[in-house]
Design a protein around this motif. Structure first.
Motif, mmCIF file in Angstrom:
data_model
loop_
_atom_site.group_PDB
_atom_site.id
_atom_site.type_symbol
_atom_site.label_atom_id
_atom_site.label_comp_id
_atom_site.label_asym_id
_atom_site.label_seq_id
_atom_site.Cartn_x
_atom_site.Cartn_y
_atom_site.Cartn_z
ATOM 1 N N ILE A 185 0.830 -1.198 0.000
ATOM 2 C CA ILE A 185 0.000 0.000 0.000
ATOM 3 C C ILE A 185 0.868 1.254 0.000
ATOM 4 O O ILE A 185 0.622 2.212 -0.747
ATOM 5 C CB ILE A 185 -0.956 -0.009 1.203
ATOM 6 N N ALA A 186 1.922 1.235 0.804
ATOM 7 C CA ALA A 186 2.816 2.393 0.870
ATOM 8 C C ALA A 186 3.522 2.626 -0.458
ATOM 9 O O ALA A 186 3.702 3.782 -0.888
ATOM 10 C CB ALA A 186 3.843 2.186 1.982
ATOM 11 N N SER A 187 3.896 1.546 -1.134
ATOM 12 C CA SER A 187 4.566 1.666 -2.420
ATOM 13 C C SER A 187 3.640 2.258 -3.471
ATOM 14 O O SER A 187 4.027 3.136 -4.258
ATOM 15 C CB SER A 187 5.076 0.294 -2.873
ATOM 16 N N GLU A 188 2.396 1.779 -3.495
ATOM 17 C CA GLU A 188 1.427 2.332 -4.434
ATOM 18 C C GLU A 188 1.041 3.764 -4.067
ATOM 19 O O GLU A 188 0.776 4.597 -4.938
ATOM 20 C CB GLU A 188 0.177 1.444 -4.477
ATOM 21 N N GLN A 189 1.040 4.045 -2.757
ATOM 22 C CA GLN A 189 0.740 5.410 -2.313
ATOM 23 C C GLN A 189 1.778 6.386 -2.853
ATOM 24 O O GLN A 189 1.450 7.514 -3.235
ATOM 25 C CB GLN A 189 0.713 5.471 -0.783
ATOM 26 N N GLU A 190 3.031 5.935 -2.902
ATOM 27 C CA GLU A 190 4.091 6.793 -3.444
ATOM 28 C C GLU A 190 3.841 7.117 -4.909
ATOM 29 O O GLU A 190 4.047 8.255 -5.357
ATOM 30 C CB GLU A 190 5.447 6.108 -3.282
ATOM 31 N N ILE A 191 3.380 6.120 -5.670
ATOM 32 C CA ILE A 191 3.050 6.363 -7.077
ATOM 33 C C ILE A 191 1.900 7.355 -7.183
ATOM 34 O O ILE A 191 1.937 8.307 -7.975
ATOM 35 C CB ILE A 191 2.686 5.040 -7.780
ATOM 36 N N ALA A 192 0.869 7.130 -6.361
ATOM 37 C CA ALA A 192 -0.289 8.022 -6.383
ATOM 38 C C ALA A 192 0.108 9.448 -6.043
ATOM 39 O O ALA A 192 -0.296 10.405 -6.720
ATOM 40 C CB ALA A 192 -1.355 7.520 -5.406
ATOM 41 N N ASP A 193 0.909 9.606 -5.004
ATOM 42 C CA ASP A 193 1.327 10.949 -4.591
ATOM 43 C C ASP A 193 2.175 11.621 -5.668
ATOM 44 O O ASP A 193 2.093 12.843 -5.872
ATOM 45 C CB ASP A 193 2.107 10.879 -3.279
ATOM 46 N N THR A 194 2.986 10.825 -6.358
ATOM 47 C CA THR A 194 3.815 11.378 -7.432
ATOM 48 C C THR A 194 2.947 11.950 -8.539
ATOM 49 O O THR A 194 3.157 13.077 -9.009
ATOM 50 C CB THR A 194 4.750 10.304 -8.001
ATOM 51 N N PHE A 195 1.958 11.175 -8.969
ATOM 52 C CA PHE A 195 1.104 11.638 -10.057
ATOM 53 C C PHE A 195 0.174 12.769 -9.612
ATOM 54 O O PHE A 195 -0.180 13.634 -10.417
ATOM 55 C CB PHE A 195 0.299 10.476 -10.637
#
Length: 341
Positions: free
Chosen positions: A294-304
């Motif tokens: 979840i944290a890894s995907e959250q990083e992608i989401a926050d980046t975009f």
């Protein structure tokens, strides 16, 4: 003499890929049905994807429920169908769920696989003078907007001390990106397997850098929340996921057989299919949907979100369900080694 693939030959699999490209691909539906019984599980797939691997591994035998397959050209339209309840579950890569979550779609990640990201690459022509990502400053790079390659480009630049503003980004879908790359209109192309394998096998370019160790290498099965409220469908989804996990294990020891099936399904040359299988697909191991994922995907989401490609803050944990984890290892489990090294 090595056969040189013309651009048209390279374009063939674009609408057939498994791995999470973004963009404007349209959806289509198939009518294949497997199994028997009163319950039907509607499964979204991409050509050469879950149905092909399950059938090749013999995992579609002895189903006491029906699987109705619908075929999509990429992850985004598949998730649109999940949101619309037209599909109960389907497979995508690491980026479409982030964009679907940003659009507040009704989707839930229920299963994951962790593989290497060596097939996610920034490619340059053979005669390019570039030798590392730091040299991309001021150069033009083609990439599909909102795709997994888009994030890989951002992450690779960040590791090199650069940002998107430091390069001339050309947001192009693979058909146009390929034409631009092979005609020398861009300096580099950020893309995913099997495109990476196609370019390398055809000697049309080389790898400048890959996403290995930079991007998370995750792929997902994503379900409709409505299906997860149906006890009978939950049981069918659990069985389906177990079969899919066994099918991936079958591939580990049957790479040539799977490559032949995959080539037939997608139209890829067999040598390209086998290279992509070894570089990317047989590195994947089934892992748990856990907090690190979840944290890894959250990083992608926050980046975009920061790039204003997603319009709002996303809490990715709200779009996950851990009930199918069982005794699976953590999401950070080391993938199987790539055989192309």
């Amino acid at each position: 003499m090595r056969r040189r693939l013309a651009p048209a030959a390279l374009l063939l699999p674009f609408a057939l890929l498994l791995t999470a490209c973004g963009g404007n691909a349209t959806a289509g539906t198939g009518t294949d049905t497997d199994g028997k019984g009163s319950l039907t599980l509607n499964v979204g797939d991409q050509k050469g994807g879950s149905e092909a691997i399950l059938r090749a591994a013999g995992e579609l035998d002895n189903l006491d429920y029906k699987i109705k397959w619908s075929t999509f050209t990429s992850g985004p339209p598949l998730l649109e169908a999940v949101n619309a309840k037209a599909v109960d579950i389907g497979g995508v890569g690491n980026t479409p769920p982030v964009f679907a979550a940003g659009a507040d779609s009704k989707i839930t990640v229920v299963a994951a696989w962790h593989g290497t990201s060596k097939g996610d690459a920034i490619l340059v022509p053979n005669d390019s003078k570039l030798t590392g990502p730091t040299q991309l400053k001021g150069k033009s790079v083609a990439v599909a907007q909102g795709s997994s390659a888009n994030y890989q480009l951002v992450a690779s630049l960040r590791k090199a001390g650069l940002g998107l503003d430091d390069v001339k980004v050309k947001y192009l879908q693979p058909a146009d990106a390929l034409a631009a790359f092979t005609s020398g209109k861009v300096d580099a192309w950020a893309v995913w397997d099997p495109y990476t394998s196609q370019i390398l096998q055809a000697k049309q370019g080389r790898v400048l850098t890959t996403g290995d160790g930079i991007t998370n290498g995750l792929t997902f099965q994503v379900a409709a929340p409505s299906a997860l409220k149906d006890k009978k469908k939950v049981a069918a989804i659990n069985d389906y996921l177990e079969r899919l996990r066994r099918a991936y294990k079958w591939v580990y020891s049957h790479e040539p057989e799977w490559a032949k099936v995959w080539a037939k399904e997608t139209g890829l040359p067999e040598d390209v299919a086998l290279a992509a299988v070894k570089r990317t697909y047989t590195t994947r191991v089934a892992v748990a949907v856990d907090q690190r994922l979840i944290a890894s995907e959250q990083e992608i989401a926050d980046t975009f979100t920061g790039l204003k490609l997603i319009p709002r803050k996303v809490d990715f944990g709200d779009f996950t369900d851990t009930r199918f984890n069982g005794d699976l290892p953590p999401s950070t489990t080391t993938p199987r080694p790539s055989e192309t090294d």
